[in-house]
Design a protein around this motif. Structure first.
Motif, short mmCIF file in Angstrom:
data_model
loop_
_atom_site.label_atom_id
_atom_site.label_comp_id
_atom_site.label_asym_id
_atom_site.label_seq_id
_atom_site.Cartn_x
_atom_site.Cartn_y
_atom_site.Cartn_z
N VAL A 1 14.24 -2.77 8.25
CA VAL A 1 14.56 -1.57 9.03
C VAL A 1 13.36 -1.08 9.84
CG1 VAL A 1 15.34 0.82 8.86
CG2 VAL A 1 16.40 -0.91 7.44
N GLY B 1 15.49 5.08 8.08
CA GLY B 1 16.27 3.89 7.77
C GLY B 1 16.52 3.82 6.28
N ILE C 1 19.36 4.76 10.60
CA ILE C 1 19.89 3.41 10.47
C ILE C 1 20.25 3.20 9.00
CG2 ILE C 1 19.41 0.93 10.67
CD1 ILE C 1 17.21 1.68 12.72
N ASP D 1 21.46 0.05 6.79
CA ASP D 1 21.57 -1.39 7.01
C ASP D 1 21.51 -2.16 5.70
OD1 ASP D 1 21.80 -3.66 8.61
OD2 ASP D 1 19.65 -3.87 8.84
#
Length: 192
Positions: A33, A141, A168, A170
């Protein structure tokens, strides 16, 4: 990170093979990230017509100011990958110890050891809040491998506390999971 992968060395070799090309190799000193945050920032600056020098300087800021912490569900994969010894893995498992790991100067280091994964995931959030105190969180992230609900909960808590400009969530790729195993949860952030 050049200390974790041969990708930087391969890119430098390609750069040498193409001396007339405008290639700039950046050792992010990070993974997953954190790299994504840097790529997004660089792409936006390039699209806005910023100079190469300005983009490289901004990436240097990101490298210096970014943090990533993560906790693994089991010590088995760290032991198999040679990151910790078999005795440490057995003892850690017996005591339910979960190391909070971080990237420091491009290599994985142990930040703290916490009993139980739930407490360790909570500690990830505490670290993000502490280290961004007094600054504006530009990027947040949250990463995971087969731990989406834990990652979402951590992300929701941090979004409400840090109010990042961008977030984010992820799932990490197979190379990372090979070393951490499924169940890894992490947080990455950059504040200014």
């Amino acid at each position: 990170s050049a200390k974790l992968s041969g990708t930087v060395a391969s890119a430098c070799a390609a750069q040498e093979m193409l001396p007339d090309a405008r290639i700039h190799v950046v050792d992010s000193k990070f993974i997953t990230v954190c790299q994504a945050m840097m790529v997004v920032e660089a792409a936006r600056m390039a699209a806005a017509g910023q100079s190469t020098e300005a983009i490289l300087a901004r990436l240097d800021q990101f490298i210096a100011g970014s943090h990533i912490y993560f906790v693994v569900d089991t010590l088995e994969y760290l032991q198999k990958g040679g990151r910790i010894g078999k005795a440490a893995a057995l003892l850690g498992t017996a005591l339910q110890m979960k190391p909070i790991l971080m990237l420091q100067d491009g290599i994985v280091e142990v930040k703290e050891r916490i009993r139980t994964k739930n407490k360790a995931v909570m500690r990830l959030g505490e670290l993000a809040v502490q280290e961004t105190a007094g600054r504006s969180c530009r990027y947040l992230g949250v990463l995971h491998a087969a731990a989406l609900e834990e990652a979402r909960q951590l992300g929701d808590e941090l979004i409400s506390q840090l109010m990042p400009a961008e977030t984010i969530l992820d799932e990490v790729g197979p190379v990372i999971v090979t070393h951490t195993g499924p169940g890894v949860v992490g947080v990455a952030f950059y504040a200014e």
